[in-house]
Design an enzyme around this catalytic site. Structure first.
Site, PDB file in Angstrom:
ATOM      1  N   ASP A  39       0.991  -1.270  -0.187  1.00 31.05           N
ATOM      2  CA  ASP A  39       0.140   0.000   0.056  1.00 31.05           C
ATOM      3  C   ASP A  39       0.914   1.328   0.028  1.00 31.05           C
ATOM      4  O   ASP A  39       2.047   1.267   0.283  1.00 31.05           O
ATOM      5  CB  ASP A  39      -0.872   0.075   1.272  1.00 31.05           C
ATOM      6  CG  ASP A  39      -1.816   1.128   1.239  1.00 31.05           C
ATOM      7  OD1 ASP A  39      -2.470   1.437   0.243  1.00 31.05           O
ATOM      8  OD2 ASP A  39      -1.828   1.802   2.533  1.00 31.05           O
ATOM      9  N   ASP A  56       0.198   5.271   0.957  1.00 25.42           N
ATOM     10  CA  ASP A  56      -0.058   6.102   2.159  1.00 25.42           C
ATOM     11  C   ASP A  56      -0.112   5.230   3.453  1.00 25.42           C
ATOM     12  O   ASP A  56      -0.954   4.425   3.799  1.00 25.42           O
ATOM     13  CB  ASP A  56      -1.396   6.974   1.969  1.00 25.42           C
ATOM     14  CG  ASP A  56      -1.120   7.670   0.612  1.00 25.42           C
ATOM     15  OD1 ASP A  56      -0.299   8.162   0.338  1.00 25.42           O
ATOM     16  OD2 ASP A  56      -2.480   7.710   0.090  1.00 25.42           O
ATOM     17  N   ASP A  76       0.786   9.300   5.962  1.00 19.49           N
ATOM     18  CA  ASP A  76      -0.515   9.577   5.593  1.00 19.49           C
ATOM     19  C   ASP A  76      -1.005  10.666   6.166  1.00 19.49           C
ATOM     20  O   ASP A  76      -0.369  11.376   6.977  1.00 19.49           O
ATOM     21  CB  ASP A  76      -1.475   8.337   6.142  1.00 19.49           C
ATOM     22  CG  ASP A  76      -2.639   8.220   5.304  1.00 19.49           C
ATOM     23  OD1 ASP A  76      -2.960   9.007   4.457  1.00 19.49           O
ATOM     24  OD2 ASP A  76      -3.420   7.205   5.522  1.00 19.49           O
ATOM     25  N   SER A  77      -2.086  11.326   5.533  1.00 24.85           N
ATOM     26  CA  SER A  77      -2.738  12.644   6.231  1.00 24.85           C
ATOM     27  C   SER A  77      -4.346  12.441   5.940  1.00 24.85           C
ATOM     28  O   SER A  77      -4.866  11.895   4.979  1.00 24.85           O
ATOM     29  CB  SER A  77      -2.317  13.670   5.027  1.00 24.85           C
ATOM     30  OG  SER A  77      -2.886  14.943   5.503  1.00 24.85           O
ATOM     31  N   ASN A  96      -5.598   3.167  -3.092  1.00 24.29           N
ATOM     32  CA  ASN A  96      -6.710   3.849  -3.201  1.00 24.29           C
ATOM     33  C   ASN A  96      -6.465   5.345  -3.264  1.00 24.29           C
ATOM     34  O   ASN A  96      -5.691   5.825  -2.324  1.00 24.29           O
ATOM     35  CB  ASN A  96      -7.688   3.540  -2.293  1.00 24.29           C
ATOM     36  CG  ASN A  96      -8.283   2.280  -2.282  1.00 24.29           C
ATOM     37  OD1 ASN A  96      -8.240   1.658  -3.130  1.00 24.29           O
ATOM     38  ND2 ASN A  96      -8.980   1.885  -1.283  1.00 24.29           N
ATOM     39  N   GLN A  97      -6.833   6.203  -4.251  1.00 27.78           N
ATOM     40  CA  GLN A  97      -6.539   7.528  -4.300  1.00 27.78           C
ATOM     41  C   GLN A  97      -7.927   8.361  -4.761  1.00 27.78           C
ATOM     42  O   GLN A  97      -8.141   8.734  -5.935  1.00 27.78           O
ATOM     43  CB  GLN A  97      -5.297   7.733  -5.414  1.00 27.78           C
ATOM     44  CG  GLN A  97      -4.089   7.340  -5.294  1.00 27.78           C
ATOM     45  CD  GLN A  97      -3.603   7.839  -3.829  1.00 27.78           C
ATOM     46  OE1 GLN A  97      -3.555   9.212  -3.702  1.00 27.78           O
ATOM     47  NE2 GLN A  97      -3.071   7.305  -2.945  1.00 27.78           N
ATOM     48  N   SER A  98      -8.732   8.248  -3.930  1.00 22.51           N
ATOM     49  CA  SER A  98     -10.125   8.794  -4.007  1.00 22.51           C
ATOM     50  C   SER A  98     -10.092  10.428  -3.908  1.00 22.51           C
ATOM     51  O   SER A  98     -10.770  10.983  -4.417  1.00 22.51           O
ATOM     52  CB  SER A  98     -11.016   8.449  -3.045  1.00 22.51           C
ATOM     53  OG  SER A  98     -10.573   9.011  -1.840  1.00 22.51           O
ATOM     54  N   ARG A 140     -12.586  13.396  -5.529  1.00 20.88           N
ATOM     55  CA  ARG A 140     -13.091  14.283  -4.882  1.00 20.88           C
ATOM     56  C   ARG A 140     -12.592  15.647  -5.245  1.00 20.88           C
ATOM     57  O   ARG A 140     -13.136  16.528  -4.535  1.00 20.88           O
ATOM     58  CB  ARG A 140     -12.616  14.151  -3.221  1.00 20.88           C
ATOM     59  CG  ARG A 140     -13.206  12.729  -2.733  1.00 20.88           C
ATOM     60  CD  ARG A 140     -12.343  12.482  -1.407  1.00 20.88           C
ATOM     61  NE  ARG A 140     -12.349  11.130  -0.923  1.00 20.88           N
ATOM     62  CZ  ARG A 140     -13.311  10.824  -0.067  1.00 20.88           C
ATOM     63  NH1 ARG A 140     -14.291  11.568   0.332  1.00 20.88           N
ATOM     64  NH2 ARG A 140     -13.377   9.368   0.377  1.00 20.88           N
ATOM     65  N   CYS A 147      -6.494   3.129  -7.706  1.00 21.54           N
ATOM     66  CA  CYS A 147      -7.980   3.318  -8.063  1.00 21.54           C
ATOM     67  C   CYS A 147      -8.184   4.813  -7.770  1.00 21.54           C
ATOM     68  O   CYS A 147      -8.140   5.322  -6.867  1.00 21.54           O
ATOM     69  CB  CYS A 147      -8.609   2.569  -7.028  1.00 21.54           C
ATOM     70  SG  CYS A 147     -10.503   3.057  -7.110  1.00 21.54           S
ATOM     71  N   CYS A 182     -11.974  -1.698  -8.504  1.00 21.71           N
ATOM     72  CA  CYS A 182     -10.673  -1.487  -8.143  1.00 21.71           C
ATOM     73  C   CYS A 182     -10.382  -0.885  -6.857  1.00 21.71           C
ATOM     74  O   CYS A 182      -9.175  -1.111  -6.410  1.00 21.71           O
ATOM     75  CB  CYS A 182      -9.935  -0.782  -9.334  1.00 21.71           C
ATOM     76  SG  CYS A 182     -10.565   1.035  -9.624  1.00 21.71           S
TER      77      CYS A 182
END
Length: 184
Positions: A11, A13, A19-20, A55-57, A61, A93, A103
């Site tokens: 993974d 982040d 991470d943030s 995951n890169q939502s 956003r 993703c 994904c």
């Protein structure tokens, strides 16, 4: 073709970089977890193939765009290479959590893409993550889930048993995980 006995999925982040809760939106915000670049270098130099599944939502956003994400990943790759390591790929993703895509972890679409692109099975390979979603994706795909306490890992560790993951190995960070992987 990658050696399936020496392939590790990471993974991003919380495992490789800090991470943030506000997301990592630029290369200026990207900071490695202490020891993570050394860990990647050591694994690479020992013959492991390393890939990232993340995951890169923040894309969906509107917090950053494809160009900003590419710059973050260029920074990540440059830092890894400067430390003597190499990543075979970064798979992400871009969708929001409610998009219903295959994904987004805990879905396994990223893992399928990694298999397709590297022409290898991930069955039995380690997947190092800091969240329940990482562990769930790994287990669903027949991989060996490993939890690190960096990032969201300490919170995840507190709920492992209640989610059926009592036997998942837990390490302080990627560097500590690497020590174990190099022994096997």
């Amino acid at each position: 073709m990658a050696d399936p006995q020496k392939l590790v999925v990471l993974d991003r982040d919380g495992v490789i970089n800090e991470d943030s809760p506000d997301y990592i939106k630029s290369e200026a915000e990207w900071r490695p977890v202490p020891g993570s670049l050394e860990a990647i270098a050591r694994l690479h130099q020992a013959g492991f193939t390393l890939v990232v599944a993340t995951n890169q939502s923040g894309l969906a956003r509107g917090l950053f765009d494809d160009i900003a994400l590419a710059r973050i990943h260029q920074t990540l790759m440059a830092e890894v290479e400067a430390g003597g390591g190499r990543l075979a790929g970064i798979f992400y993703c871009p969708h929001a959590p409610d998009a219903g895509c295959a994904c987004r972890k805990p879905g396994t679409g990223l893992l399928q893409t990694i298999e397709d692109e590297l022409a290898v099975s991930l069955a039995g390979c380690p997947f190092v993550g800091d969240s329940l979603k990482d562990l769930q994706a790994a287990t669903t795909w027949g991989m060996r889930p490993i939890l690190v306490r960096s990032g969201k890992g300490r919170q995840t560790e507190a709920i492992l048993a209640s989610h059926g993951f009592a036997d998942v190995p837990v390490f302080d960070d990627l560097l500590a995980t690497t020590e174990q992987l190099l022994l096997t």
